[in-house]
Write a protein that holds these residues in place. Structure first.
Motif, short mmCIF file in Angstrom:
data_model
loop_
_atom_site.label_atom_id
_atom_site.label_comp_id
_atom_site.label_asym_id
_atom_site.label_seq_id
_atom_site.Cartn_x
_atom_site.Cartn_y
_atom_site.Cartn_z
N MET A 228 29.09 36.68 39.23
CA MET A 228 29.14 38.10 38.85
C MET A 228 29.61 38.26 37.40
SD MET A 228 30.53 39.96 42.31
CE MET A 228 31.76 38.75 42.81
N LEU A 229 30.41 37.29 36.95
CA LEU A 229 30.85 37.27 35.55
C LEU A 229 29.63 37.08 34.65
CD1 LEU A 229 33.67 37.26 34.13
CD2 LEU A 229 33.46 34.80 34.04
N LEU A 230 28.74 36.18 35.08
CA LEU A 230 27.52 35.95 34.30
C LEU A 230 26.67 37.21 34.26
CD1 LEU A 230 26.41 32.39 35.53
CD2 LEU A 230 27.64 32.96 33.45
N GLN A 231 26.80 38.03 35.31
CA GLN A 231 26.01 39.27 35.37
C GLN A 231 26.73 40.44 34.67
OE1 GLN A 231 25.64 39.48 39.70
NE2 GLN A 231 23.52 38.78 39.61
N ASN A 232 27.86 40.13 34.04
CA ASN A 232 28.64 41.14 33.28
C ASN A 232 29.10 42.31 34.14
OD1 ASN A 232 28.47 39.88 30.70
ND2 ASN A 232 26.35 40.54 30.58
N ARG A 233 29.46 42.01 35.39
CA ARG A 233 29.97 43.09 36.24
C ARG A 233 31.44 43.32 35.91
NH1 ARG A 233 27.80 42.55 42.34
NH2 ARG A 233 25.84 41.50 41.94
N PRO A 234 31.91 44.56 36.07
CA PRO A 234 33.32 44.87 35.76
C PRO A 234 34.27 44.06 36.64
CG PRO A 234 32.06 46.89 36.12
CD PRO A 234 31.16 45.76 36.52
N LYS A 235 35.45 43.84 36.11
CA LYS A 235 36.44 42.99 36.77
C LYS A 235 36.79 43.49 38.17
CE LYS A 235 40.95 40.91 35.96
NZ LYS A 235 42.13 40.83 35.08
N ALA A 236 37.06 44.78 38.30
CA ALA A 236 37.45 45.34 39.59
C ALA A 236 36.35 45.15 40.63
CB ALA A 236 37.78 46.83 39.42
N GLU A 237 35.12 45.35 40.21
CA GLU A 237 33.99 45.19 41.13
C GLU A 237 33.86 43.74 41.56
OE1 GLU A 237 30.22 46.61 39.53
OE2 GLU A 237 29.11 45.39 41.00
N ARG A 238 34.04 42.84 40.60
CA ARG A 238 33.93 41.40 40.91
C ARG A 238 34.99 41.02 41.94
NH1 ARG A 238 34.22 40.30 35.12
NH2 ARG A 238 36.19 39.20 35.51
N HIS A 239 36.17 41.45 41.68
CA HIS A 239 37.29 41.10 42.55
C HIS A 239 37.08 41.61 43.96
CE1 HIS A 239 41.48 40.16 43.53
NE2 HIS A 239 41.51 41.32 44.15
N GLU A 240 36.70 42.87 44.05
CA GLU A 240 36.54 43.49 45.38
C GLU A 240 35.42 42.81 46.16
OE1 GLU A 240 35.96 47.75 45.13
OE2 GLU A 240 35.29 47.80 47.22
N LYS A 241 34.31 42.58 45.46
CA LYS A 241 33.16 41.98 46.14
C LYS A 241 33.47 40.54 46.57
CE LYS A 241 28.42 41.63 46.47
NZ LYS A 241 27.34 42.44 46.74
N ALA A 242 34.15 39.81 45.68
CA ALA A 242 34.47 38.41 46.01
C ALA A 242 35.32 38.33 47.26
CB ALA A 242 35.17 37.75 44.82
#
Lengths: 228, 410
Positions: free
Chosen positions: A111-125
């Motif tokens: 998701m980092l490679l997809q430039n998603r926001p930090k909060a979204e990455r964290h929640e989804k992970a």
């Protein structure tokens, strides 16, 4: 059903002249969206080569690969990287995870490679790790997990990018039969819930039984294509 | 912290021992450069001090044509006024006028040629080390008429003791007549400078002017500059003060160009040495980075397969190099700082007490000095060089294809 993966006379040769090896030899294959397909065959039959060509990890010697109607075999390296990032999830046989990142960070990586926001990455992970039963392992590194747990994290990472296709190259090869079966069941569950197309290679007969479609490769060619 | 930085930081600490040794390699290179720089600065300081404070001064005023043939006829007229004006320039610590003529110095036993200086001892002690050079006898006084100081080697040559007679013979510059005067040895001098110890004699300023029949004139006016002042600036100000007048004002580097050249070469040599040293360090670093990359081929294949761009992989390797450079530089600053501190305190004695370099006798220990360069340019140079050394391994990583990377690792 729409065709999501198509190969057209796909071939991959290594070496030249007398030492040339035909890993794949004119493979024509169509896989529909949402299928749960196992590529089977003995060692050296071309299973890994086929998956790598479908996933754009390698260039064919001849022939083409189409994913979602896009000719990936002719893409430039940068565009192909981006296509893989956004549309294809990978689960490799072993050493799937980045060793210095935790389970959560490994899932977030895509998701980092997809430039998603930090909060979204964290929640989804965290959500995906919970769905594979590893929420409590989020802060652990791969070395602190069993082989089965690592593969589950790899499944979680593959799903995190919301791909259309997940390619798994002998994902259960280094696992015991029960753990391997559990992993395949997990992948099948996600296939049925989310409709993501799964294509995986295996030579384990117990795993084959769980697939809906079997494509058998022998010496780089399709010898059988069975819908179960 | 950026994702690449975090990943790079964790990657370099995967193999702590290897990273430590690599940082030690980088740091040692920096520490050596810092020590050598400190040593060069100390040696430069000592050499300049040797050149200027022994006798030359940090600047001198002459008549424009004097230095061509050292002809005493070319003198600074109204020397007292010139001295007074020079003293007014900010940064000037002391000024001492001198008469100077080349003549014959004779004793009952022998004779030799040499430079005869007429000095004002009160002023001279603030410009040169003549007082410290006195090894026997007593210093001449300002109005002494017949006292003479000679170098200890000249004393040996002339075979004289304290109180013995010396006759000075010189040509009066303006009339051309031969002048002779009798003096009595009042003391011996040891400058630890071959020329000064064997070829110079010192009489009072008044006696010197009388010998040359040139009242109110001086052939040389020596100037010392305050240690905390910038020599270049003070000399420039002195030149401006006397601009357009019939005098020539020169800084020590113009009076002793050979020493100035050697010091310039030393600085150039330091940078040459830095480049050579860091080429060697870079080769070690390149090897380490390649080892690290080869071990991670499969991992890079997975990362590329997931959609990581080659450029990101390239920058990851460069970041790893930069972090090694930073940690290595910090280690080097510590080691270099300690080494320089030790030498700044205890000094390094070359050649068992006495050695000669560029015509100067080095009889004292060299004390290392700290400089801004050691803590800014040199560490920055190290970090930049470390990153540059990682470019070739980084290019290798960036050129990997996912399938080849995974295949090579099997």
């Amino acid at each position: 059903m729409t065709v999501i993966i198509k190969t057209d006379k796909l071939s991959r040769h290594y070496g030249k002249g007398n030492v040339m090896v035909k890993a794949l030899d004119g493979v024509d294959l169509e896989i529909d969206s949402g299928e749960f397909t196992a590529i089977v065959g003995p060692s050296g039959s071309g299973k890994t080569t086929l998956l790598q060509l479908i996933g754009g990890l390698d260039k064919p010697t001849s022939g083409d690969v189409y994913l979602k109607g896009t000719k990936v075999s002719a893409m430039a390296p940068g565009a192909l990287s981006d296509f893989r990032r956004d549309h294809i999830g990978f689960i490799f046989q072993a050493f799937n995870l980045i060793p210095v990142l935790t389970a959560q960070e490994n899932v977030e990586y895509i998701m980092l490679l997809q430039n998603r926001p930090k909060a979204e990455r964290h929640e989804k992970a965290m959500s995906i790790l919970e769905s594979v039963g590893l929420k409590d392992m989020a802060s652990r590194r791969p070395a602190e997990m069993s082989g089965g747990q690592q593969q589950r994290v790899a499944v979680a990472r593959a799903l995190a990018s919301e791909p259309d296709i997940i390619l798994a190259d002998e994902p259960t090869a280094n696992l015991d039969s029960k753990t391997g079966a559990d992993l395949i069941d997990l992948m099948k569950e996600f296939n049925e819930k989310s409709g993501v197309t799964f294509v995986f290679s295996t030579h384990d007969t117990k795993i084959m039984e769980r697939a809906k479609r079997l494509v058998r490769l022998v010496d780089g060619r399709i010898s059988e294509d069975i819908r179960q | 912290m950026g994702s690449n930085t975090k990943l790079a930081l964790r990657n370099i600490f995967r193999n702590k021992r290897r990273t430590f040794l690599t940082c030690l390699l980088v740091g040692s290179g920096l520490a050596i450069m810092m020590f050598v720089d400190g040593l060069m600065l100390g040696m430069k300081d000592m050499m300049i001090s040797k050149v200027t404070s022994t006798w030359l001064g940090e600047a001198e005023i002459h008549a424009p044509q004097f230095r061509r043939d050292m002809d005493a006829a070319f003198s600074v007229v109204g020397a007292d006024e010139v001295v007074r004006r020079a003293e007014q320039v900010p940064g000037v610590e002391a000024v001492a006028p001198r008469t100077l003529v080349t003549g014959m110095i004779s004793s009952s036993g022998n004779a030799t040629g040499g430079a005869i200086f007429g000095i004002d001892p009160q002023r001279e002690q603030n410009v040169s080390r003549i007082n410290e050079a006195l090894t026997a006898g007593h210093m001449i006084t300002a109005n002494a008429r017949q006292d003479i100081l000679i170098g200890y080697k000249m004393a040996d040559l002339l075979d004289v003791e304290i109180g013995d007679r010396i006759v000075l013979t010189a040509t009066e510059p303006l009339s051309g007549e031969i002048a002779q005067s009798l003096y009595f040895v009042s003391g011996f001098l040891r400058f630890n400078d071959r020329a000064m110890d064997s070829s110079t004699a010192f009489i009072s300023y008044a006696a010197g002017q009388k010998l040359l029949a040139m009242p109110g004139a001086a052939q040389e006016i020596a100037i010392s500059i305050h240690p905390s002042a910038d020599q270049d600036v003070v000399v420039a100000n002195l030149k401006e003060s006397f601009a357009g007048e019939n005098v020539e004002l020169l800084g020590w580097w113009e009076l002793a160009p050979d020493v100035a050249s050697i010091l310039a070469m030393q600085e150039f040599g330091l940078w040459i040495m830095a480049v050579i040293l860091f080429i060697l360090v870079s080769l070690g670093l390149i090897n380490t980075m390649f080892m690290s990359i080869f071990e991670r081929h499969y991992e890079f294949g997975v990362m590329l397969g997931l959609g990581t761009r080659s450029s990101k992989l390239f920058s990851l390797i460069c970041w790893e190099g930069a972090l090694i450079g930073v940690f290595g530089a910090l280690l080097g600053l510590g080691m270099g700082g300690l080494a320089n501190s030790w030498s700044a305190r205890y000094g390094i004695l070359f050649g068992k007490g006495t050695s000669e370099f560029a015509g100067l006798t080095l009889s004292e220990p060299v004390f290392n000095q700290f400089s801004v360069t050691q803590f800014t340019s040199l560490p920055a140079f190290v970090v930049v060089l470390t990153v540059l050394a990682c470019i070739i391994p980084a290019i290798h990583a960036a050129r990997l294809t996912p399938s080849s990377a995974m295949r090579r690792a099997i």
